[in-house]
Scaffold this motif. Structure first.
Motif, short mmCIF file in Angstrom:
data_model
loop_
_atom_site.label_atom_id
_atom_site.label_comp_id
_atom_site.label_asym_id
_atom_site.label_seq_id
_atom_site.Cartn_x
_atom_site.Cartn_y
_atom_site.Cartn_z
N GLY A 166 2.60 2.97 -13.20
CA GLY A 166 1.45 3.60 -12.54
C GLY A 166 1.15 3.08 -11.15
N GLU A 167 2.09 2.32 -10.56
CA GLU A 167 1.86 1.73 -9.23
C GLU A 167 2.58 2.48 -8.12
N LEU A 168 3.48 3.41 -8.45
CA LEU A 168 4.30 4.07 -7.43
C LEU A 168 3.45 4.97 -6.52
N ALA A 169 2.58 5.78 -7.12
CA ALA A 169 1.78 6.75 -6.36
C ALA A 169 0.31 6.59 -6.69
N LEU A 183 -7.36 0.42 -1.86
CA LEU A 183 -6.13 1.21 -1.99
C LEU A 183 -5.46 1.46 -0.65
N LEU A 184 -6.24 1.74 0.40
CA LEU A 184 -5.65 1.97 1.72
C LEU A 184 -5.01 0.70 2.26
N ASP A 185 -5.67 -0.43 2.04
CA ASP A 185 -5.12 -1.73 2.46
C ASP A 185 -3.83 -2.03 1.69
N GLN A 186 -3.81 -1.72 0.40
CA GLN A 186 -2.60 -1.93 -0.41
C GLN A 186 -1.45 -1.06 0.11
N PHE A 187 -1.75 0.22 0.38
CA PHE A 187 -0.72 1.15 0.86
C PHE A 187 -0.15 0.67 2.20
N THR A 188 -1.03 0.13 3.06
CA THR A 188 -0.62 -0.30 4.39
C THR A 188 0.15 -1.61 4.37
N ASN A 189 -0.29 -2.56 3.56
CA ASN A 189 0.21 -3.94 3.69
C ASN A 189 1.00 -4.46 2.49
N PRO A 217 1.29 0.68 -3.50
CA PRO A 217 2.02 1.91 -3.82
C PRO A 217 2.89 2.37 -2.65
N ARG A 218 3.94 3.13 -2.99
CA ARG A 218 4.81 3.71 -1.97
C ARG A 218 4.28 5.08 -1.51
N ILE A 219 3.56 5.75 -2.41
CA ILE A 219 3.15 7.13 -2.12
C ILE A 219 1.63 7.23 -2.15
N ALA A 220 1.05 7.69 -1.04
CA ALA A 220 -0.40 7.94 -0.97
C ALA A 220 -0.61 9.44 -1.11
N ILE A 221 -1.32 9.83 -2.16
CA ILE A 221 -1.60 11.26 -2.40
C ILE A 221 -3.00 11.52 -1.85
N SER A 222 -3.09 12.34 -0.81
CA SER A 222 -4.32 12.44 -0.02
C SER A 222 -4.88 13.85 0.02
N VAL A 223 -6.20 13.92 0.09
CA VAL A 223 -6.88 15.19 0.36
C VAL A 223 -7.73 14.96 1.60
N ASP A 224 -7.25 15.42 2.74
CA ASP A 224 -7.96 15.32 4.03
C ASP A 224 -8.06 13.90 4.58
N MET A 225 -8.29 12.91 3.75
CA MET A 225 -8.58 11.57 4.26
C MET A 225 -7.48 11.03 5.18
N LEU A 226 -6.21 11.20 4.80
CA LEU A 226 -5.11 10.65 5.59
C LEU A 226 -4.50 11.69 6.53
N ASP A 227 -5.14 12.86 6.63
CA ASP A 227 -4.60 13.91 7.50
C ASP A 227 -4.62 13.48 8.96
N THR A 228 -5.62 12.68 9.34
CA THR A 228 -5.79 12.32 10.75
C THR A 228 -6.13 10.84 10.89
#
Length: 933
Positions: free
Chosen positions: A453-456, A472-478, A482-493
């Protein structure tokens, strides 16, 4: 009744000064009727009257040293504030002459409008309120100590790239030339934030700014900007620190989201002066500063810099106008193409792979569902015949787990992986909704349980677990996972993760601006000084386009033109004004008076704390006079439409469901007044349907059961007068909020059907069936032919324009097929999107001798010719032709029966027959036959 100047001063100007912290009763702060000695007129040695040789300034605001800081000249509300302009200017210069020292700042006002004039520096500008004593002390300090910006050094350790230095210089020079609004257009990933930090540093060191505001549109971007300012300007105090909610006034750099700053300026308990900031930066200025958030710029009249990544040919002209730039000419621009083509490149290029499933292309129906799934559906008690959805309805009216699973599998197969070649590199999935994102997360967990459950992970803005250190954003960045960030609008920009190597468009996008911002998530190069083990190199990144977005923007470069939507309160007032006008014109005076009373009540309810309302004080003052309403002329009604109606965009605290019901009743009564029987009947049916959906099981609704049942009868509507409609509005309007709780049928259908890959735009070639993307294969073909041209006599003959025989053509075809990447005529037709060209034509095209049009270009040219030949086409006909053009490009053929089926029936139920006449249909059919031949 007209106010005297004394009343204006007492009721309005004194109040405004007190709001800015000035104590009118304290002569050490405010001097009233300040005596200024002036020279007597020429030829007069002794004053002829007690007042000759004296001027009296209405107000002089004093500094802590007791010296004049500013002059305020007052006029009564009935007079134009500008009448005090020259008077105030004279007072300022005469005070300086009398007392020596520095020139006071200049203000003139009529209590409704206030103007600030920094004499010798800027022309007068309208402001919302007076500055505090601290503001004026700061202005004086800046004016006294600032240095020329053209000589100020730029800290190249913050922003040292050539274009960043040029951008900073362009803005500094503009400020030096007394411009107050600038616009920077810089491609995503080129370091807009760093550029602004270096610019802020230069302005502060040169003494031009002490307090800076950096505005962003979401919390993640605020945190990111706070981190960047902390890294590059560690000694400058910042707001907010961790956990701070209330504004602190002792900092130098302020970073805020638009909603936070709007709440601060509307909150009287946290009063923040409109003169608090010296320099304001608006991030992604095209997107967030209109409508409600425009209040922030109306409030703070500081030097302002807008930032955007939107290409200059796409930027809305309103953005250019807001920053006083000519259309298409920002203060500075640096494009994505310039960044990618720089040597060495500043940004990363990308490859696109188009993936589409059978259900996306052909819909979900009996014809496309597998026999196994049909049998299973029957066993589950479902009617297969009733399942009939268009591909465009996926993730809206119908959810199919199999389609999402197929997209996930294709991604895992095609993605760019980490150095070990096992796991995907950092990836963003762009989803259409939070539910869609959660479904994809579930599929990743189910298909790849070995990653626990850590991949995405789903990252959405309203999840508090996303933010902060360890979020979660800090984990994804650093972190590795997770390898995959599943986003709705938040990571669009805006969010910067340099290691992103895959982007998946799992939704259609209709905004060109947003589309390029989403692509920008992958354009950043790696920082060699900060390597991360899961991404040690990055030459390009991969985009998996699952909804044909690239084709959409190729055909419609500016995206979908969205018509501006009028807010509901504005529409309601517009309808009321229409009804008043119709009532007056038709002699229904009593009805007009009734609606005027309602309108005045609405106007009285406008939010007084809104800056838009404060700035409209002059026009609102005009309608406070009872005489204005005595006899409403057409001229007065037009004034109300032009000046008052737009103010209702500020209404945000309201029961909008009740307001929508009131709007429908108002439209109905207006249609009755205009004797539009058909329209009134349609509106009546809509209203009774809404009333019928009120749930009587709710106690509040049950109380009005008698009225609810009566209002659904024809007898009620036959007898209904204005009193009855008002009663209906007052009693049932507040109950409309319960209606949504009872109306079902809006939930999407959930299916779990096997979907299949319909199209993957990539090229297989050679005996080993190697596969690369279309663009990569084209590059390989062109590189081989250019290389062989130096030595191959047949290619040299073609390049020289000489004739070649059929035998030579066959010899060349055999040679190219034998060489990697195994070129064939069929492959060339596929990658150059031209189904008719011959092998030698492609070679001539590659060598630059012959221009080959792609199939989409040929189709577009044919349709353009048709439109030019028929200059009287209606907008509906043009819309139909555009849909048909896209249909042919996609399907490469069209049959007669297609033109009377979906998607053409969306434009008219009869398809082409309802839009064109017989002769035009024949012409269109002949054109489509030629294209498909």
């Amino acid at each position: 009744m007209t106010s005297t100047e004394a009343q204006t001063r007492r009721d309005k100007i004194d109040v405004a000064l007190a709001a800015a912290g000035w104590n009118i009763s304290d002569p050490t702060q405010v001097a009233l009727e300040f005596d200024i000695s002036v020279d007597p007129p020429e030829g007069v040695s002794e004053p002829q009257t007690p007042y000759q040789g004296h001027q009296f300034s209405d107000y002089v605001l004093k500094g802590k040293d007791g010296r004049p800081l500013a002059v305020v000249e007052a006029k009564r509300t009935s007079k134009d504030a500008a009448l005090g302009r020259e008077q105030a200017k004279q007072y300022c210069y005469n005070i300086q002459k009398q007392l020596g020292g520095e020139l006071p700042f200049c203000f003139y006002t009529n209590g409704l409008e206030t103007y600030f004039w920094d004499l010798g520096n800027y022309p007068p500008r309208k402001v919302v309120g007076f500055p505090t004593r601290d503001d004026l002390e700061r202005f004086r300090y800046i004016r006294r100590n600032r240095k020329p910006l053209t000589q100020e050094l730029i800290n190249t350790s913050i922003a040292g790239r050539d274009y960043q230095i040029r951008a900073i210089r362009s803005v500094l020079e503009a400020i030096e030339q007394k411009k107050r609004d600038m616009l920077l257009v810089m491609a995503t990933g080129t370091g807009k934030t760093r550029t602004c930090i270096a610019m802020t540093d230069a302005l502060m060191r040169a003494g031009h700014a002490e307090k800076v505001l950096f505005l962003v549109d979401r919390i993640a971007l605020r945190d990111q900007a706070l981190g960047a300012f902390k890294e590059h300007l560690p000694n400058e105090p910042r707001w907010p620190n961790m956990g701070e909610k209330l504004i602190a006034k002792d900092r130098r750099i302020y970073i805020s989201t638009y909603p936070t700053m709007l709440n601060i300026i509307r909150d009287e308990a946290q009063h923040l002066s409109p003169h608090f900031f010296d320099f304001i930066v608006i991030d992604e200025s095209h997107r967030s500063i209109y409508n409600t958030y425009g209040e922030i710029l109306d409030y703070f009249k500081a030097i302002t810099l807008g930032l955007t990544a939107t290409p200059t040919d796409i930027i809305d002209h309103n953005t250019f106008r807001l920053f006083h730039c000519e259309d298409g000419l920002p203060t500075f621009a640096y494009t994505y193409e310039e960044a990618v083509n720089n040597v060495p490149p500043y940004l990363c290029d990308f490859q696109v792979m188009k993936i589409q499933t059978k259900f996306q292309m052909e819909g979900i129906n009996k014809r496309t569902i597998t026999l196994e799934d049909q049998k299973r559906l029957v066993l589950e008690g479902k009617e297969v015949e009733e399942i009939n959805f268009e591909g465009t309805q996926l993730e809206k009216q119908v959810i199919n787990k199999g389609t999402n699973a197929l997209i996930v599998r294709e991604f895992m197969e095609e993605c760019i992986r980490d150095g070990n070649g096992v796991l995907p590199g950092k990836t963003i999935f762009f989803c259409s909704s939070k539910a869609h994102a959660r479904r994809l997360e579930e599929i990743f967990d189910k298909l790849f349980p070995q990653y626990h459950g850590e991949l995405a992970k789903v990252l959405v803005s309203d999840d508090p677990r996303v933010y902060g250190k360890g979020g979660l954003l800090d984990q994804f960045t650093n972190n590795d996972m997770p390898r995959i960030a599943i986003s709705v609008d938040m990571l669009d920009t805006g969010v910067d993760v340099r290691e992103i190597v895959n982007l998946v468009f799992a939704k259609p996008v209709y905004s060109y601006t947003k589309f390029w911002q989403m692509i920008g998530r992958g354009t950043r190069l790696l920082e060699t000084s900060k390597p991360k083990p899961w991404c040690t190199e990055k030459d390009s990144f991969l985009i998996l386009d699952c909804w044909d977005n690239f084709e959409y923007f190729k055909l419609q470069p500016k995206g979908k033109e969205l018509k501006p939507q009028l807010p509901l309160p504005v529409r309601l007032v517009g309808l009321r004004l229409d009804k008043i006008e119709k009532a007056i014109d038709s002699g229904h005076e009593e009805l007009a008076e009734r609606e005027i009373a309602k309108l005045r009540k609405q106007i009285a309810g406008l939010p007084a704390s809104s800056i838009v309302i404060k700035e409209a004080a002059t026009v609102l003052h005009q309608i406070e006079d009872e005489n204005f309403w005595v006899k409403l002329s057409h001229q007065k009604l037009e004034f109300l439409r032009a000046e008052i109606k737009p103010l209702f965009r500020t209404v945000s605290e309201a029961d909008f469901k009740a307001m929508r019901f009131e709007r429908d009743l108002l439209e109905y009564s207006l249609a009755k007044l205009c004797e539009e029987k058909e329209r009134a009947e349609v509106l009546k049916e809509s209203i009774t349907e809404q009333i019928g959906e009120l749930p009587l099981s709710v106690p509040f609704v049950k109380v009005e059961e008698e009225l609810i049942r009566a209002a659904q009868s024809n007898r009620f509507w036959a007898m209904a007068d204005e009193d009855a409609l008002d009663d209906l509005c007052n009693r049932l309007g507040p109950l409309m909020k319960f209606r949504d709780q009872s109306t079902g049928g809006t939930d999407p259908i959930h299916l779990d059907l096997i979907d299949q890959l319909h199209k993957k735009e990539m090229v297989e070639f050679g005996p080993q069936h190697e596969a690369v993307s279309v663009s990569r294969y084209r590059e390989m073909v062109e590189a081989l032919i250019m290389e062989l041209t130096d030595t191959n006599p047949i290619l040299q003959k073609i390049k020289g324009g000489d004739f070649i025989s059929d035998g030579e053509a066959d010899e060349l075809a055999s040679l190219l097929h034998a060489e990697h990447p195994h070129i064939t005529q069929d492959l060339l037709r596929q990658v150059y999107k031209n189904r008719k060209a011959r092998f030698i034509q492609f070679i001539r095209h590659i060598l630059g001798i012959e221009i080959l049009k792609s199939f989409p270009d040929t189709v577009a040219e044919a349709f353009d010719h048709f439109i030019h030949e028929h200059t009287n086409l209606s907008s509906r006909q043009l819309e139909f032709l555009n849909l048909l053009k896209n249909f042919i490009v996609e399907r490469e053929k069209v049959e007669k029966r297609d033109l009377i089926s979906a998607p053409f029936t969306v434009i008219h139920p009869q398809g082409i027959r309802g839009v064109f006449g017989p002769s035009e249909i024949d012409e269109i059919l002949r054109m489509t036959e030629r294209l498909a031949a």
